[in-house]
Design an enzyme around this catalytic site. Structure first.
Site, PDB file in Angstrom:
ATOM      1  CG  ASP A  68      -1.797  -0.396   1.280  1.00 52.67           C
ATOM      2  OD1 ASP A  68      -2.432  -1.317   0.232  1.00 52.67           O
ATOM      3  OD2 ASP A  68      -2.597  -1.450   1.985  1.00 52.67           O
TER       4      ASP A  68
ATOM      5  NE  ARG B 120      -1.145   1.967  13.190  1.00 54.74           N
ATOM      6  CZ  ARG B 120      -0.713   1.463  12.808  1.00 54.74           C
ATOM      7  NH1 ARG B 120       0.946   1.347  13.773  1.00 54.74           N
ATOM      8  NH2 ARG B 120      -0.792   0.311  12.143  1.00 54.74           N
TER       9      ARG B 120
ATOM     10  CG  ASP C  61      -4.496   1.731  12.747  1.00 60.65           C
ATOM     11  OD1 ASP C  61      -5.078   1.880  14.261  1.00 60.65           O
ATOM     12  OD2 ASP C  61      -4.164   0.485  11.926  1.00 60.65           O
TER      13      ASP C  61
ATOM     14  CB  SER D 150      -4.452  -6.962   7.312  1.00 62.18           C
ATOM     15  OG  SER D 150      -4.751  -5.912   7.573  1.00 62.18           O
TER      16      SER D 150
END
Ligand code: ARG
Length: 436
Positions: free
Chosen positions: A47, A128, A157, A209
């Site tokens: 990505d 994060r 996220d 993922s």
């Protein structure tokens, strides 16, 4: 169904914009013309690699790549950095943020026994805000006007990253290409092939993922989305499956000072090393696997497979020691604040003042949390077997069934019981009387 009489003018009051997608739904989102130099949070995966190229083409913008090391196992950061530069990044930074992650994020999480939804120790949620804070720092340092991340529009996220950027750097804008572009995985691979972006691994089946750091690893996607599907063995890339863990149990002793783990089996180590060491032990003994259904902030209910071996040792040890040194009142109250702390962190509100307020209380309580906890590790379980603390609100003399030597007068107990049960007894009598 009876229809309300309608105001006929309402039909003519509909407002339309020429191009609805040109309307920004949030003030911090970048309009195409505003994007000149982009700080891209770059993992090296498909990505963000496609993004690195796509941003240059789509916005005619420069890209500065930032990769943050939070202790993801098995990552080769030189390779990631080289890949970013190959794909045209004008700068590629790798920051080792493990110490800061441990001391500023995991330390309070341990003190807060941090856990969301009965099983998720928040590793991603804790990482994060730090990643986004570093993105802000590097964006400013490298003269970027925009921060780009690879989150989708369905997860937590995006909330954590964008809330952080919008809070810490109101002057910076955000773009989230994966959320807005119409590419599926196959199109991304085609785009990558066309632009010479290396795609690693087979392309037939989509991989899980994955997100991971020092504190744990999550897997999502594929069969995990089928709630009736029990975990396939290949999802466990970190923790040994309990059925394959050693037949011999192992006892380890974890020492805490003021709520922070400082030693394992008597060996004093920094927090990062303690977490690594605890993770090794948990991995070996099959500890820390959680098959979790989670209520996301964006409303979705999703299943995650977690492997959090270090948290599965350190959190129960901490909680046990904290209960030993706390009074009954503290022990009843603190879990409520812990839950709120964890929820704010989960929900992307790390920078919310209430999180710090609650943390101040949590740290105050933890001043007493000093001592040692022994854990027996065996085939997927970590069970507390010994406890020791100079601050324990415990006196073996008082607790014993044998004579307490006058320290606790058992003959005083009936007087206590009569007073303690007074209202309950009165209420019972009143209700019995009223009932007939
Ligand atoms: N469900 C967890 C959370 O919301 C883990 C998310 C993992 N993130 C990812 N991009 N794979 O914190």
């Amino acid at each position: 169904m009876t229809a309300e009489p309608r105001d006929p003018s309402a039909h003519t009051e509909v407002h339309r914009v020429a191009d609805p997608s040109s309307t920004r739904v949030a003030s911090y989102l970048a309009a195409p013309g505003e994007v000149g130099r982009v700080l891209l949070l770059y993992s090296g995966g498909l990505d963000t690699s496609v993004m690195l190229k796509w941003i240059q083409d789509e916005y005619e913008a420069e890209v500065v790549a930032l990769t943050v090391n939070l202790g993801q196992p098995g990552e080769d950061y030189d390779v990631v950095r080289g890949k970013a530069l190959n794909l045209g990044a004008i700068e590629a930074h790798v920051v080792d943020a493990r110490e800061e992650f441990a001391s500023e994020y995991l330390r309070p999480a341990i003190m807060a026994n941090a856990n969301y939804g009965d099983g998720y120790p928040l590793f991603t949620a804790l990482g994060r805000p730090l990643i986004a804070k570093l993105a802000v720092e590097y964006a400013r340092r490298s003269g970027c006007d925009t921060i780009a991340h690879g989150c989708t529009g369905k997860g937590n996220d995006q909330v954590r990253i964008e809330a952080t950027v919008a809070t810490l750097a109101p002057e910076l804008k955000v773009i989230a290409p994966v959320r807005s572009w119409a590419m599926g995985r196959d199109e991304e691979i085609a785009y990558a092939r066309k632009h010479g972006i290396p795609v690693k691994g087979g392309t037939e089946t989509a991989p899980y993922s994955i997100d991971d750091n020092l504190w744990g690893r999550s897997s999502e996607g594929r069969w995990i989305e089928d709630l009736t599907h029990a975990p396939d063995d290949d999802v466990f890339q970190l923790v040994t499956r309990p059925e394959e863990a050693p037949d011999e149990p192992q006892v380890v002793e974890i020492s805490f000072e003021a709520g922070v783990p400082v030693a394992i089996d008597g060996e004093r180590l920094g927090l990062v090393e303690i977490i690594d060491r605890a993770a090794e032990l948990g991995i070996k003994h099959g500890i820390g696997i959680v098959d979790h259904i989670e209520d996301r902030i964006v409303g979705l209910k999703v299943r995650d497979i977690y492997e959090a071996p270090a948290a599965a040792l350190l959190l129960p040890a901490h909680r046990e020691l904290e209960r030993l040194v706390g009074t009954i009142h503290q022990n009843q109250f603190k879990p409520e604040l812990d839950r709120k702390w964890a929820y704010l962190v989960y929900a992307g509100l790390w920078w919310e003042p209430l999180r710090e307020d609650i943390q101040a209380y949590i740290e105050h309580v933890n001043r007493q949390v000093t001592g040692k906890i022994g854990l027996k590790l065996y085939k997927g379980l970590a069970r507390v077997v010994t406890r020791e603390s100079p601050n324990a609100v415990y006196d073996a003399q008082l607790a014993t069934f044998a004579e307490s030597g006058g320290l606790f007068s058992q003959s005083a107990s009936p007087g206590f019981i009569e007073i303690w049960s007074l209202q309950s007894r009165m209420a019972r009598r009143v209700r019995d009387g009223a009932g007939g």
